[in-house]
Scaffold this motif. Sequence first.
Motif, PDB file in Angstrom:
ATOM      1  N   GLU A   1       0.852  -1.189   0.000  1.00  0.00           N
ATOM      2  CA  GLU A   1       0.000   0.000   0.000  1.00  0.00           C
ATOM      3  C   GLU A   1       0.889   1.240   0.000  1.00  0.00           C
ATOM      4  O   GLU A   1       1.707   1.408   0.913  1.00  0.00           O
ATOM      5  N   LEU A   2       0.733   2.096  -0.996  1.00  0.00           N
ATOM      6  CA  LEU A   2       1.500   3.325  -1.060  1.00  0.00           C
ATOM      7  C   LEU A   2       0.876   4.366  -0.146  1.00  0.00           C
ATOM      8  O   LEU A   2      -0.314   4.672  -0.247  1.00  0.00           O
ATOM      9  N   HIS A   3       1.674   4.937   0.775  1.00  0.00           N
ATOM     10  CA  HIS A   3       1.204   5.949   1.711  1.00  0.00           C
ATOM     11  C   HIS A   3       1.929   7.275   1.517  1.00  0.00           C
ATOM     12  O   HIS A   3       2.223   7.974   2.475  1.00  0.00           O
ATOM     13  N   GLY A   4       2.246   7.610   0.271  1.00  0.00           N
ATOM     14  CA  GLY A   4       2.953   8.850   0.006  1.00  0.00           C
ATOM     15  C   GLY A   4       4.455   8.624   0.031  1.00  0.00           C
ATOM     16  O   GLY A   4       5.012   8.014  -0.880  1.00  0.00           O
ATOM     17  N   ARG A   5       5.129   9.109   1.086  1.00  0.00           N
ATOM     18  CA  ARG A   5       6.577   8.975   1.164  1.00  0.00           C
ATOM     19  C   ARG A   5       7.017   7.557   1.513  1.00  0.00           C
ATOM     20  O   ARG A   5       8.184   7.214   1.339  1.00  0.00           O
ATOM     21  N   ASP A   6       6.102   6.773   2.069  1.00  0.00           N
ATOM     22  CA  ASP A   6       6.452   5.396   2.380  1.00  0.00           C
ATOM     23  C   ASP A   6       5.333   4.472   1.927  1.00  0.00           C
ATOM     24  O   ASP A   6       4.316   4.917   1.398  1.00  0.00           O
ATOM     25  N   ARG A   7       5.547   3.181   2.117  1.00  0.00           N
ATOM     26  CA  ARG A   7       4.521   2.214   1.763  1.00  0.00           C
ATOM     27  C   ARG A   7       4.468   1.146   2.849  1.00  0.00           C
ATOM     28  O   ARG A   7       5.457   0.858   3.527  1.00  0.00           O
ATOM     29  N   MET A   8       3.268   0.573   3.025  1.00  0.00           N
ATOM     30  CA  MET A   8       3.079  -0.528   3.953  1.00  0.00           C
ATOM     31  C   MET A   8       3.070  -1.820   3.140  1.00  0.00           C
ATOM     32  O   MET A   8       2.218  -2.019   2.266  1.00  0.00           O
TER      33      MET A   8
ATOM     34  N   ARG B   1       0.170 -12.926   8.793  1.00  0.00           N
ATOM     35  CA  ARG B   1       0.225 -11.693   8.007  1.00  0.00           C
ATOM     36  C   ARG B   1       0.907 -10.614   8.840  1.00  0.00           C
ATOM     37  O   ARG B   1       0.463 -10.283   9.939  1.00  0.00           O
ATOM     38  N   THR B   2       1.970 -10.055   8.323  1.00  0.00           N
ATOM     39  CA  THR B   2       2.813  -9.118   9.052  1.00  0.00           C
ATOM     40  C   THR B   2       3.060  -7.892   8.198  1.00  0.00           C
ATOM     41  O   THR B   2       3.242  -7.997   6.982  1.00  0.00           O
ATOM     42  N   ARG B   3       3.048  -6.716   8.834  1.00  0.00           N
ATOM     43  CA  ARG B   3       3.215  -5.456   8.092  1.00  0.00           C
ATOM     44  C   ARG B   3       4.593  -4.866   8.359  1.00  0.00           C
ATOM     45  O   ARG B   3       5.080  -4.888   9.497  1.00  0.00           O
ATOM     46  N   MET B   4       5.195  -4.302   7.305  1.00  0.00           N
ATOM     47  CA  MET B   4       6.464  -3.595   7.450  1.00  0.00           C
ATOM     48  C   MET B   4       6.396  -2.286   6.661  1.00  0.00           C
ATOM     49  O   MET B   4       5.833  -2.235   5.559  1.00  0.00           O
ATOM     50  N   ARG B   5       6.948  -1.221   7.224  1.00  0.00           N
ATOM     51  CA  ARG B   5       6.932   0.092   6.585  1.00  0.00           C
ATOM     52  C   ARG B   5       8.272   0.329   5.898  1.00  0.00           C
ATOM     53  O   ARG B   5       9.331   0.245   6.530  1.00  0.00           O
ATOM     54  N   LEU B   6       8.207   0.631   4.596  1.00  0.00           N
ATOM     55  CA  LEU B   6       9.410   0.833   3.796  1.00  0.00           C
ATOM     56  C   LEU B   6       9.322   2.153   3.044  1.00  0.00           C
ATOM     57  O   LEU B   6       8.229   2.699   2.854  1.00  0.00           O
ATOM     58  N   PRO B   7      10.439   2.687   2.574  1.00  0.00           N
ATOM     59  CA  PRO B   7      10.395   3.875   1.721  1.00  0.00           C
ATOM     60  C   PRO B   7       9.579   3.602   0.459  1.00  0.00           C
ATOM     61  O   PRO B   7       9.461   2.457   0.015  1.00  0.00           O
ATOM     62  N   ALA B   8       9.032   4.668  -0.121  1.00  0.00           N
ATOM     63  CA  ALA B   8       8.134   4.521  -1.264  1.00  0.00           C
ATOM     64  C   ALA B   8       8.903   4.364  -2.569  1.00  0.00           C
ATOM     65  O   ALA B   8       8.660   5.049  -3.556  1.00  0.00           O
ATOM     66  N   GLN B   9       9.803   3.407  -2.605  1.00  0.00           N
ATOM     67  CA  GLN B   9      10.503   3.075  -3.839  1.00  0.00           C
ATOM     68  C   GLN B   9       9.812   1.858  -4.443  1.00  0.00           C
ATOM     69  O   GLN B   9       8.737   1.485  -4.005  1.00  0.00           O
TER      70      GLN B   9
END
Length: 356
Positions: free
Chosen positions: A305-312, A321-329
């Motif tokens: 999921e794209l959240h602007g500057r980062d993505r989930m 099911r596990t979530r990680m926050r990464l840069p929006a590359q």
Amino acid sequence: MSTGALPLTRPRDADETTVGQPVRCQQFVKSYDRAAGKALDQVDLSVDPGTVTVLLGPSGCGKTTLLRCIAGLETPTAGRLSIGDQDVTGIAAEDRGVAMVFQNYALYPNKTVQANIEFPLRMARVPKAERRERASRIATLLKIDGLLERRPAQLSGGQRQRVGIGRALVRRPSVLLMDEPFSNLDAELRVAMRAELLALQRQLGMTVVFVTHDQVEAMSLADQLVVMRAGRIEQAGTPEEIYGDPATEFVASFVGDMNILPVSLPFTGIEQPGAHSFGIRPENLRLGPGTEPDLRWTGTVLMSELHGRDRMVHIDLAGHRTRMRLPAQAPPTGDIPVHVSRQDIHYFTSDGRRCR
């Protein structure tokens, strides 16, 4: 009849300023009937004067019931309430020196903005000249002084909410109670209204108790954040304390969406006595193999999921099911190595309490 603020029977002098008062709830219980259980169950809450306390929790957790008990709109089944140094448990709502702003604006459609703001003062028989002066001062403070002759139908949602807040503030309450006041506004306006409310609270020194189910709103407003669940307080503290040191699994997952995983997950190195599960914030789960002290494993990307500057990025981690926050590359795909530093892991017991 709802006015958006509780009536005022003893108005203050015109030149008196707002002075926030402390609020203390002791052993609050609220029961409607046996079948429904307890809406509030042994709730203890202390609110410091001149601060913002936010009650946060899912629907049905008791936060609005607690707010209404403080206001005097509900009567607790048991417990004691003090405002300032006065026990107000048995005192009528209109004599508590509090005002309330509701989720719906509850404005009189046939009255002007001026008349809506003045209404509680009119009911308290405040002289007309003083009503006008106080309403004008509040309207200027809220930046709606150019709208005083309009009616609610001619206002935007944000303007109507300002009128509702103004009608509460014109009474100069020692405690301002707000029940999800921005939930009917669009996202951009909610952010603006939160900033304005906080600036206004700091300027006037009000004591504010604010109810919301929105964790972003809660974190941005609170001096004290109170997380509620099933009629009880799970944890109270600063937003930093709640986020960084959650007392229970529920708090960890509700504030900040922490991943909760069983300690039986197939990797080595869990050495926390009594731990039944562990938690990882999405921003602390990192892409790459890590190093020897880290906990490391392989996950499969499910979606991004794209959240602007980062993505989930959602990954499957041994069936969880596990979530990680990464840069929006460019988002990762397929099987990926992930790791977490041991210092970023939170451990919980089988009853959901934090391991100490």
